[in-house]
Scaffold this active site. Structure first.
Site, short mmCIF file in Angstrom:
data_model
loop_
_atom_site.label_atom_id
_atom_site.label_comp_id
_atom_site.label_asym_id
_atom_site.label_seq_id
_atom_site.Cartn_x
_atom_site.Cartn_y
_atom_site.Cartn_z
N HIS A 1 11.01 -12.69 14.96
CA HIS A 1 10.24 -11.94 15.95
C HIS A 1 11.14 -11.18 16.92
O HIS A 1 10.69 -10.23 17.57
CB HIS A 1 9.24 -12.85 16.68
CG HIS A 1 9.82 -13.84 17.62
ND1 HIS A 1 10.06 -15.16 17.28
CD2 HIS A 1 10.17 -13.74 18.92
CE1 HIS A 1 10.53 -15.81 18.32
NE2 HIS A 1 10.61 -14.96 19.34
N ASP B 1 11.42 -18.49 10.98
CA ASP B 1 11.57 -17.45 12.00
C ASP B 1 13.03 -17.04 12.17
O ASP B 1 13.71 -17.45 13.10
CB ASP B 1 10.99 -17.97 13.33
CG ASP B 1 10.65 -16.84 14.29
OD1 ASP B 1 11.15 -15.72 14.07
OD2 ASP B 1 9.90 -17.08 15.24
N SER C 1 14.49 -17.32 22.50
CA SER C 1 14.19 -17.06 21.09
C SER C 1 15.45 -16.60 20.38
O SER C 1 16.12 -15.66 20.81
CB SER C 1 13.11 -15.98 20.97
OG SER C 1 11.88 -16.45 21.45
#
Length: 692
Positions: A83, A220, A628
């Site tokens: 992402h 991810d 992240s």
């Protein structure tokens, strides 16, 4: 190492009591924190964190100003989250070559894809400069003068750094709510190329159904490469002559895995936390969260419907939808947690204790004033902030016309001279869709009217929508897109012509700009006083608890958090600490009823044949937005995963860390490598990382 020796035994005991809370700066890591890390399983000397030639922090990067990442090879290969690379992947995707949908693998250096406006930053050095600033009278300055002073000092320090090495830059930032100031030096690399990504179905597996939830099976990750000047191995603007960067140090990948209770450490760039925030500040945040969730929910319904009807629209809006929905769900979850743990009451109780201590010691007696703080929030800023939040969520970065209407009055410098001065917008039609944007604007205009008092609406509601369009917000939105010069491709917009201010879109933008400026002025007028009270509150807490180590709130500077691989327990139900391949196959088989579990057909046998391969895991590491893509290391600085999410039951962690519930969700590095190998057949990358 700059060590802090303050009642070491007491500090260690306190750290144990607060579990693994903390986003710690590395250059001044308290000795008690390091001792606790060793007790939990860290095996290396402190120098391996920050000072040594092979210190692990040298492999960690700020990824494009909104995420984190880690260098994993001698040729500058970078792992981050899928992402985090989402917009880069989307920007290279077309209906004919949909890398978002189908994934991408560059089989040679020549096939790696360059990206505009992306970069990685390495932290070179950090130091506390508070005493230097205080010696120049910082403490006695008002807010406006302080801002100017700090800006000028940052420029001076930056110039000094650049004189020594022109590839460096410096940032001066406030820590501990403005009670301390650190200068941090960085080296930026702006030639960053996409190397590998798996299909979106795997990189975002579970979608909004699983976002912020556990258990997770999301793979991810995405892979980029840093390119450098071929002569200096230093930063360089994009050029086809650039070569892969050879880093000072890179992280070693571990295939050994981990067990529950093992040490885990994250390093990255957490964006923003507010754990010193007053109870009144939390009440204001609660209001903002509710507004964000409501408006984004309305907007996302329109976007999703149009995305489902067209692949071309989906490609354009995938990234926008993901960005919007992430903190839509976060806002809902944070308010749920604030309520469930009674956070505002807890803060009020602590503030009562602090007031009693203040009365006893006299510390900041004439400065920290809780009654004044309450008035500033409840009678001053919060009512305006409600309206401002509705405005921001409705008109900022929601549709192309509103974006242009605001920019033409605020942020664009006209070209030319005299009456021939003009502005023009580049053709970006590949990033938005007319029907989608038009309906989004009409829907949000109606929603804003329903949620803001009639007496507080921008004047275009009564003067244009009501008078010319009979109150029909959608008709107004349709007319804006059809008639405004702002939406004409390649059109020079002459700002000194009489026709300029007669344009419907220009009138709309002027009304928005004036309305926004009035609110900002009202907020800024009172925010300086609020910020000063919050600064005093933090100062008082640090003084009252001076025998304990404290970390500063996150501000997108490099931080380390440590903890353990560990499940949590909610209502007597253990969460489990790891997911394995069969659990993903089970979800894949629910794809007919849950769209977010749909994957490409080849993925099902691939995962069925993976046996008990680990997918994702939980740790007690303290993270937030910006983390992240943060590398997750074991006790020997070996890479075991990438952090990508937190859990639903601790979404209040930006303002309160609940050690019983707060967990970091990471994707296991073995899952990452499995997909690179078995799906991507990325042999050259695996060899580069050092794997057979």
């Amino acid at each position: 190492m700059k060590k802090t020796f303050v009642t070491l035994a007491a500090m260690a005991a306190a750290l144990t009591a607060t579990a693994d809370e903390g986003m710690w700066t590395l250059y001044d890591l308290p000795q008690a924190v390091y001792e606790q890390m060793k007790m939990e399983g860290y095996k290396l000397p402190y120098e391996k964190l920050y000072q040594a030639d092979d210190a692990i922090m040298k492999s960690v990067v700020n990824f494009s100003g909104y995420c984190s990442g880690v260098v994993v090879s001698p040729d500058g290969l970078v792992f981050t989250n899928h992402h985090c690379g989402f917009e880069a992947i989307r920007s290279h995707s077309t209906v004919e070559h949909d890398y978002m949908l189908n994934g991408f693998y560059a089989k040679s250096f020549e096939e790696e894809l360059p990206n505009k406006n992306m970069f990685v930053s390495f932290m070179v050095e950090q130091k506390d400069v508070t005493s230097e600033l205080m010696a120049q009278g910082l403490a006695d300055m008002d807010a406006e003068r302080r801002h100017v002073f700090l800006d000028s000092i940052e420029n001076v320090m930056s110039n000094e750094v650049k004189e020594k090495d022109k590839t460096l830059r410096l940032e001066l930032k406030a820590f501990y709510e403005g009670n301390r100031y650190y200068a941090t030096t960085y080296r930026d690399f702006t030639d960053l190329r996409l190397v590998f990504t798996i299909p979106k179905s795997m990189g975002k597996f579970g979608g909004e159904t699983d976002n912020w939830m556990w258990p997770r099976q999301t793979c991810d990750f995405s892979v980029f490469r840093i390119y450098a000047d071929p002569e200096t191995n230093g930063p360089a603007e994009y050029s086809d002559k650039n070569v892969p960067y050879h880093p000072e140090h890179w992280a070693q990948v571990s295939m050994e895995g981990y067990q529950e209770g093992d040490f885990s450490m994250t390093m990255g760039y957490p964006g923003s936390t507010s754990r010193y925030l007053s109870s009144y500040g939390i009440q204001e945040r609660y209001v903002q969260n509710a507004i964000r969730a409501q408006v984004r929910g309305v907007k996302q319904e329109v976007m999703k419907r149009h995305m489902d009807q067209s692949e071309a629209v989906r490609i354009k809006y995938d990234s926008k939808y993901a960005q919007s929905s992430n903190y839509w769900k976060n806002s809902i979850g944070m308010n749920k947690c604030i309520d469930s743990i009674g956070l505002i009451r807890q803060k009020e109780h602590f503030e009562q204790q602090l007031q009693q201590w203040q009365q006893k010691t006299g510390y900041l007696q004439d400065k920290l004033d809780f009654a004044k703080m309450k008035r500033l929030y409840q009678d001053g800023r919060t009512p305006v902030m409600q309206r401002y939040m509705n405005f921001i969520e409705t008109f900022r970065r929601t549709d192309e016309l509103s974006t242009r209407a605001l920019r033409v009055h605020n942020g664009m410098s006209p070209k030319g001279k005299g009456k021939r001065q003009y502005v023009e917008f580049k053709d970006n039609s590949d990033t938005w869709d007319l029907a989608t944007d038009r309906e989004t604007l009409g829907t949000l205009l109606r929603n804003f009217r329903q949620n803001v008092a009639a007496s507080e609406l921008p004047d275009f509601y009564t003067e244009i929508i009501d008078r010319e369009f009979g109150g029909d917000c959608q008709a107004f939105a349709d007319a804006l897109y059809a008639r405004s010069i702002l939406m004409q491709k390649g059109k020079r917009i002459y700002v000194n012509k009489k026709s300029f201010l007669k344009d419907l879109g220009v009138q709309y933008g002027l009304s928005l700009t004036t309305y926004m400026a009035d609110m900002r002025s009202a907020i800024e007028e009172i925010s300086d006083s609020i910020d000063l009270q919050e600064c005093y509150l933090c100062d008082a807490k640090l003084r009252m608890e001076q025998d304990l180590p404290h970390y500063s709130d996150a501000n997108f500077t490099l931080r380390m958090s440590y903890g353990q691989v560990k499940e949590y327990n909610l209502g007597g139900q253990p969460s489990g600490w790891q997911t394995k391949a069969p659990s993903m196959v089970e979800k894949m088989k629910k794809a007919d009823s849950i769209e977010d579990y749909r994957v490409e057909p080849e993925m099902i046998p691939l995962l069925e044949g993976a046996g008990q391969m680990p997918l994702c895991f939980l740790t007690t590491n303290d993270i937030t937005g910006g983390n992240s893509g943060s590398p997750m290391f074991d006790g020997r600085n070996r890479l075991i995963g990438l952090a990508f999410d937190g859990n639903w039951d601790s979404l209040s962690s930006d303002i309160y860390f609940d050690s019983k519930l707060a967990r970091c969700i990471g994707v296991d590095i073995r899952y990452v490598l499995f997909m690179m190998d078995r799906w991507g057949h990325a042999d050259r990358l695996l060899r580069e990382i050092g794997l057979k």
